[in-house]
Write a protein that holds these residues in place. Structure first.
Motif, short mmCIF file in Angstrom:
data_model
loop_
_atom_site.label_atom_id
_atom_site.label_comp_id
_atom_site.label_asym_id
_atom_site.label_seq_id
_atom_site.Cartn_x
_atom_site.Cartn_y
_atom_site.Cartn_z
N ASN A 1 9.94 10.00 8.05
CA ASN A 1 9.98 8.75 9.12
C ASN A 1 10.25 9.44 10.48
O ASN A 1 10.64 8.64 11.46
CB ASN A 1 11.24 7.90 8.90
N GLN A 2 9.87 10.82 10.97
CA GLN A 2 9.97 11.19 12.02
C GLN A 2 8.76 11.78 12.70
O GLN A 2 8.81 12.77 13.55
CB GLN A 2 11.10 12.52 11.85
N GLY A 3 7.65 11.61 11.90
CA GLY A 3 6.53 12.32 12.49
C GLY A 3 6.22 13.63 12.29
O GLY A 3 5.34 14.31 12.58
N SER A 4 6.98 14.40 11.30
CA SER A 4 6.90 15.59 11.07
C SER A 4 6.48 16.13 9.70
O SER A 4 5.86 17.49 9.67
CB SER A 4 8.33 16.24 10.99
N CYS A 5 6.33 15.25 8.54
CA CYS A 5 6.01 15.99 7.36
C CYS A 5 4.52 15.57 7.14
O CYS A 5 3.73 16.09 6.14
CB CYS A 5 6.76 15.37 6.29
N GLY A 6 3.81 14.28 7.47
CA GLY A 6 2.54 14.24 7.26
C GLY A 6 2.12 13.30 6.06
O GLY A 6 1.12 12.85 5.80
N ALA A 7 3.41 12.92 5.29
CA ALA A 7 3.11 12.19 4.15
C ALA A 7 2.76 10.83 4.14
O ALA A 7 1.93 10.38 3.38
CB ALA A 7 4.41 12.13 3.26
N CYS A 8 2.68 10.34 5.54
CA CYS A 8 2.43 8.83 5.83
C CYS A 8 1.16 8.80 6.71
O CYS A 8 0.75 7.66 7.20
CB CYS A 8 3.33 8.29 6.48
N ILE B 1 -7.10 2.91 7.83
CA ILE B 1 -7.87 3.27 6.57
C ILE B 1 -6.70 4.02 5.64
O ILE B 1 -6.17 4.93 6.38
CB ILE B 1 -9.03 3.97 6.47
N THR B 2 -6.04 3.53 4.75
CA THR B 2 -5.08 4.38 3.99
C THR B 2 -5.68 4.88 2.72
O THR B 2 -6.87 4.83 2.55
CB THR B 2 -4.17 3.44 3.50
N ILE B 3 -5.10 5.39 1.95
CA ILE B 3 -5.51 6.48 0.84
C ILE B 3 -6.04 5.51 -0.20
O ILE B 3 -7.33 5.62 -0.93
CB ILE B 3 -4.72 7.02 0.03
N GLU B 4 -5.68 4.12 -0.26
CA GLU B 4 -6.27 2.96 -1.20
C GLU B 4 -7.61 2.55 -0.51
O GLU B 4 -8.31 1.91 -1.30
CB GLU B 4 -5.40 1.78 -1.09
N GLY B 5 -7.99 2.64 0.79
CA GLY B 5 -9.10 2.16 1.40
C GLY B 5 -10.28 3.26 1.45
O GLY B 5 -11.60 2.81 1.92
N ILE B 6 -10.11 4.41 1.09
CA ILE B 6 -11.24 5.20 1.05
C ILE B 6 -12.22 4.94 0.01
O ILE B 6 -11.90 4.13 -0.89
CB ILE B 6 -11.02 6.61 0.93
N THR C 1 -2.99 12.21 -6.63
CA THR C 1 -3.82 12.46 -5.91
C THR C 1 -4.07 10.98 -4.93
O THR C 1 -4.32 11.12 -3.47
CB THR C 1 -5.06 13.11 -6.33
N LEU C 2 -4.35 10.16 -5.84
CA LEU C 2 -5.02 8.78 -5.28
C LEU C 2 -3.62 7.76 -4.74
O LEU C 2 -4.00 6.79 -4.41
CB LEU C 2 -5.82 8.18 -6.18
N GLY C 3 -2.37 8.39 -4.86
CA GLY C 3 -1.33 7.53 -4.62
C GLY C 3 -0.99 6.19 -5.40
O GLY C 3 -0.36 5.42 -4.84
N THR C 4 -1.33 6.19 -6.53
CA THR C 4 -1.30 5.25 -7.60
C THR C 4 -0.07 5.50 -8.44
O THR C 4 0.49 4.38 -8.92
CB THR C 4 -2.33 4.86 -8.20
N GLY C 5 0.49 6.65 -8.44
CA GLY C 5 1.50 6.96 -9.40
C GLY C 5 2.56 6.25 -8.73
O GLY C 5 3.06 6.30 -7.40
N LEU D 1 0.86 -1.24 -0.07
CA LEU D 1 -0.12 -0.10 -0.01
C LEU D 1 0.94 1.18 -0.09
O LEU D 1 1.07 1.97 1.17
CB LEU D 1 -1.05 0.05 1.18
N THR D 2 1.37 1.60 -1.11
CA THR D 2 2.46 2.39 -1.08
C THR D 2 1.86 3.95 -1.21
O THR D 2 2.63 4.88 -1.54
CB THR D 2 3.49 2.27 -2.50
N GLY D 3 0.46 4.27 -1.38
CA GLY D 3 0.00 5.57 -1.21
C GLY D 3 0.59 6.34 0.04
O GLY D 3 0.35 7.60 0.15
N THR D 4 0.79 5.62 1.04
CA THR D 4 1.18 6.06 2.27
C THR D 4 2.81 6.28 1.99
O THR D 4 3.58 5.30 1.92
CB THR D 4 0.99 4.92 3.41
N LYS D 5 3.34 7.38 2.19
CA LYS D 5 4.47 7.98 1.74
C LYS D 5 5.33 8.24 2.82
O LYS D 5 5.09 8.53 4.07
CB LYS D 5 4.71 9.25 0.83
#
Length: 858
Positions: free
Chosen positions: A37-44, A69-74, A176-180, A29-33
């Motif tokens: 890895n420090q909790g600072s950027c919000g990409a995940c 729920i990830t971006i793939e699960g909405i 937008t949907l994390g599929t790229g 589920l790679t839409g979660t970026k």
């Protein structure tokens, strides 16, 4: 065993790993970026029991029985609406942060159907976006909220795709949907993982490298050192310099803490750090030189064989000393600007693998596949054609991905081991390794007559180019060629030095040396305006160039220039504000100064569609959309008939690096020329089916003059864009609003252009007020969380006005100029003027001291 539910499906895992790693590696589920890895950027960002959470902060033991729920699960409805809204509003640029932002938006809309703009800003303040400036993102979330609230269907919309239309980006939906696919989203069968051991000291002699214990580790595949480099251990973005070590050999001296000393290759990514600890490296620590003064001191050790000065420029026109002596008003001031971090959202990653009998296939996310091909081939000692480079999506660059960071190490390991290898930098490594914006120390003297007409300027600039050349020479040239500003005076004397130090290398960064000198010259203009007794706006309008005038570098201003028009557009905002500052500036399009600068494109007809093939890298600016719209304009075909291919050294011709705001103009013109040949065939009555398999080649090469020349009116660059910005403060010194007017020639895509400008302004605001790259004696102390990056709740309203000259199409590529770099340049000077208007104090350093933003932190 840990049990929980992901996107409605029960999942278990026996290892207490991070949720982010489980989602990406175990479930794909790679839409979660992975941004920091420090909790600072919000990409995940994901939803945990309906609450927006950062997946990198949760180990699986904390998630027992919970629902993720990830971006793939909405829901499909949610996917459709967000994809439409973000594309429609132009909210996507590099796209790396967008899936996380969509999750944060959904977390908000689950609780509040009709949020205010302030509530939207608050909801996404944990998500950093480095590209957009957040304006379009907020608009997209509000549109999505309206569509959900009113149960609106997705409109069926058509576009001609022609220039000037708000055509939806061709990559907006997948981003937008994390599929790229970004490189780290890709897994290759049998793939190994590699990571470099970095120098323990900024400057030290490597005495011995002992890999024996590391090689005994069961997960260790290899430990490579400089001895394993089959070709040249020296590479570099500029081939004629090539002073950057692939790895520092035994007996040689490190130049900064990012230097690679050895490369560990492991079967399992999790084992890399453990194996790296087993490599024993003996050093002789040496005193680093971390300022230009130390590096230039008599008897200073040489960082490179040829000395500690990378480049020296002295640009003289007229007689500045004589004119300054005769001037009614003269100001002299020292300005100091710091090293600055790009903070692109995607950490550097590359995958390399054997291809054919003796070749390498490289998946990259850099700013030029052909530069990467050349440097990797040099390192491996093979013909360039043996290195096949394909670009994947790039999660931001801003110049920071022009130099090799991971591509060469992945290629070396793949070549030596004949297996696929991925190299991924941690965010901390990225901060330590890649080149930064140059810190500069600058002395500027500027004069004018009694009415405020500028007479002359002198400047001396010392640029800290760090450990390696990178693009320090060209950056210094741009700093010098733009140092006098876009004003009609001809007596200038600008001397610049790019100096090697033991700091991280400095190279390309949006603005490319001009952000630094613009801050200095524009601040001097404010001091002169006060002496004359006129406003900041008046002194600029009085001196601003118009078509037919000469810039201080001697180049005649083209007929499609509209600097004065941009000033007129912001005049009312400036004069009606109680506290405001203004800046106007310019930025070149193209490398210029006599250097080779070529855009190339192949247009081919394949299976009934028109393929636009160019290697121009998209780092967020939307290059594929630009070439699609140029093709639509030229061919009069709908966008559904156009396919803009991703850069690939086997398919797409060399269009040069994405740098110097050049691609829209250079590759845009090359695309127009190639498409015109196809258009001719179509106009002659032939159909696309008649032309199946045919290729049409277009090329544009700019003819410019060297920086030092004896011409009265040399051509320094192929073109220039112009802009004026007003920064408005409240009585507490908080930024209340920006009003920006930009002349970027023919606007390809208005929403995309506004987004570039908004993002540039926010980046410039951070540079001016909040961002700090902490260093201490050559050691990087900066953390992602403490860089001072602005979030959505801190950004003020931005009003953007796109200005076009009457002779807008008097130029190449339908008059397109580009705006990527220009958008960052005027902001810090405008803010400097605003704070000077607030309290009469000159703030000659960045980030500026004694402002609302520093006081707030205390």
């Amino acid at each position: 065993m840990y049990s929980f539910v992901v996107n409605g499906k029960p999942e278990t895992c026996s290892t207490n790993k991070k949720l982010m790693d489980f989602l990406r590696e175990d479930l794909s589920l790679t839409g979660t970026k992975d941004g920091c890895n420090q909790g600072s950027c919000g990409a995940c960002s994901v939803l945990i029991n309906g609450r927006v959470s950062k997946a990198c902060l949760f180990n699986l033991e904390k998630l027992e029985g919970k629902e993720i729920i990830t971006i793939e699960g909405i829901s499909q409805r949610q996917k459709d609406v967000y994809a439409y809204a973000f594309a429609k509003m132009g909210a996507v640029q590099c796209g790396y942060c967008i899936p996380g932002i969509v999750i944060s938006a959904q977390g908000l809309l689950n609780k509040k159907e009709e949020p205010s703009d302030e509530e939207v800003r608050k909801a996404i303040r944990g998500n950093i976006c480095r590209c957009t400036g957040y304006v379009k993102i907020i608009e997209a979330i509000q549109l999505a909220a309206k569509m959900f609230r009113e149960d609106l269907s997705i409109p069926e919309e058509a576009s001609t795709g022609k220039l000037g239309e708000d055509f939806k980006r061709v990559d907006a939906v997948e981003k937008t949907l994390g599929t790229g696919l970004y490189v780290d989203d890709i897994t290759v069968e049998g793939m190994l993982h590699a990571s470099a051991i970095r120098s323990k000291y900024p400057r030290a002699k490597v005495l011995k490298i002992d890999t024996s214990k590391a090689l005994e580790h069961p997960e260790c595949e290899a430990v490579l050192t400089a001895k394993d480099v089959p070709g040249n251990n020296k590479i570099g973005h500029l081939e004629f310099i090539s002073d950057w070590d692939v790895m520092i050999p035994e007996g040689e001296i490190t130049r900064y803490v990012g230097d690679a000393v050895a490369l560990v290759v492991a079967k399992d990514k999790e084992a890399l750090e453990e194996i790296k600890e087993l490599v024993e490296i003996d050093y002789e620590e040496l005193k680093p030189m971390v300022t230009c003064e130390e590096a230039l001191a008599e008897g200073a050790p040489l960082i490179h064989e040829k000395g500690n000065i990378l480049s020296h420029e002295h640009l003289v026109r007229g007689n500045a000393d004589e004119q300054l002596a005769a001037s009614v008003h003269v100001v002299t001031q020292h300005y100091s600007v710091p090293i600055n971090e790009h903070a692109f959202m995607e950490p550097e990653c590359a995958i390399a693998m054997p291809e054919g009998e003796d070749g390498i296939l490289l998946y990259s996310a850099g700013q030029s596949i052909y530069d990467e091909q050349r440097e990797v081939a040099r390192m491996l000692g093979v013909e360039k054609e043996k290195v096949h480079v394909q670009a994947k999506l790039v999660g931001g660059g801003f110049g920071g991905k022009e130099d090799m960071s991971v591509q060469h190490h992945a290629s070396l390991a793949a070549w030596c081991l004949q297996k696929p290898v991925k190299v991924l930098l941690s965010r901390q490594e990225s901060l330590m390794v890649h080149p930064k914006r140059h810190g500069m120390e600058m002395d500027f003297t500027t004069g004018c007559d009694a009415e405020g007409n500028l007479t002359a300027m002198k400047a001396v600039i010392y640029s800290d180019t760090g450990a390696y050349a990178s693009l320090g020479g060209p950056v210094l040239q741009r700093a010098c060629t733009h140092a006098a500003g876009p004003y009609k005076y001809q007596h200038i004397d600008v001397e610049g030095f790019a100096v090697y130090t033991n700091n991280p290398p400095a190279g390309a960064f949006r603005g490319f040396g001009v952000c630094q000198t613009a801050f200095a010259i524009e601040s001097n203009l404010n001091l002169l305006a006060e002496k004359v007794g006129i406003s900041q706006w008046d002194i600029r309008y009085k001196n601003a160039v118009a078509p037919g005038d000469s810039l201080p570098n001697g180049q005649l201003v083209s007929n499609n220039a509209a600097l004065k028009e941009t000033l007129l557009e912001v005049k009312e905002a400036y004069e009606n504000a109680e506290i405001a500052g203004i800046s106007c500036f310019f930025k070149n399009s193209g490398i210029g100064v006599g250097l080779s600068d070529v855009g190339r494109c192949i247009v081919s007809v394949e299976e009934g569609k028109v393929h636009v093939r160019t290697s121009a890298a998209c780092i967020g600016q939307g290059m594929a959309t630009v070439t699609t719209q140029v093709a639509c304009e030229t061919l009069n075909l709908p966008p559904e008939m156009i396919i803009a291919e991703a850069p690939d050294t086997r398919r797409t011709p060399d269009s040069g690096t994405t740098t110097a705001s050049r691609q829209s103009l250079f590759t845009g013109e090359a695309t127009r020329r190639a498409a015109m040949q196809l258009r001719y065939e179509l106009d002659m009555g032939r159909s696309l089916s008649d032309l199946e398999g045919q290729e049409f080649y277009g090329e544009y090469s700019a003819k410019t003059d060297p920086l030092i020349n004896d011409k009265t009116n040399p051509v320094s660059h192929a073109g220039y864009g112009y802009a004026s910005e007003v920064a408005i403060l409240d009585e507490k010194g908080k930024v209340e609003k920006f009003v920006a007017a930009y002349d970027m020639g023919q606007v390809v895509n208005p929403k995309a252009a506004e987004g570039q400008i908004e993002g540039g302004i926010v980046m410039g605001m951070g540079y001016a007020l909040t961002e700090k790259f902490a260093m201490e004696d050559g050691y990087v102390k900066a953390k992602y969380a403490t860089l001072g990056l602005l979030n959505a709740a801190q950004v003020p309203p931005i009003e953007t006005i796109l200005v076009q000259a009457e002779n807008i199409h008097d130029g190449l590529a339908y008059g397109i100029k580009g705006v990527g770099e220009l958008a960052t340049i005027p902001t810090a000077p405008a803010l400097a003027g605003a704070y000077y208007a607030l309290d009469g104090k000159l703030r000659p350093t960045l980030p500026m001291e004694d402002t609302f933003y520093q006081k707030k932190k205390k």
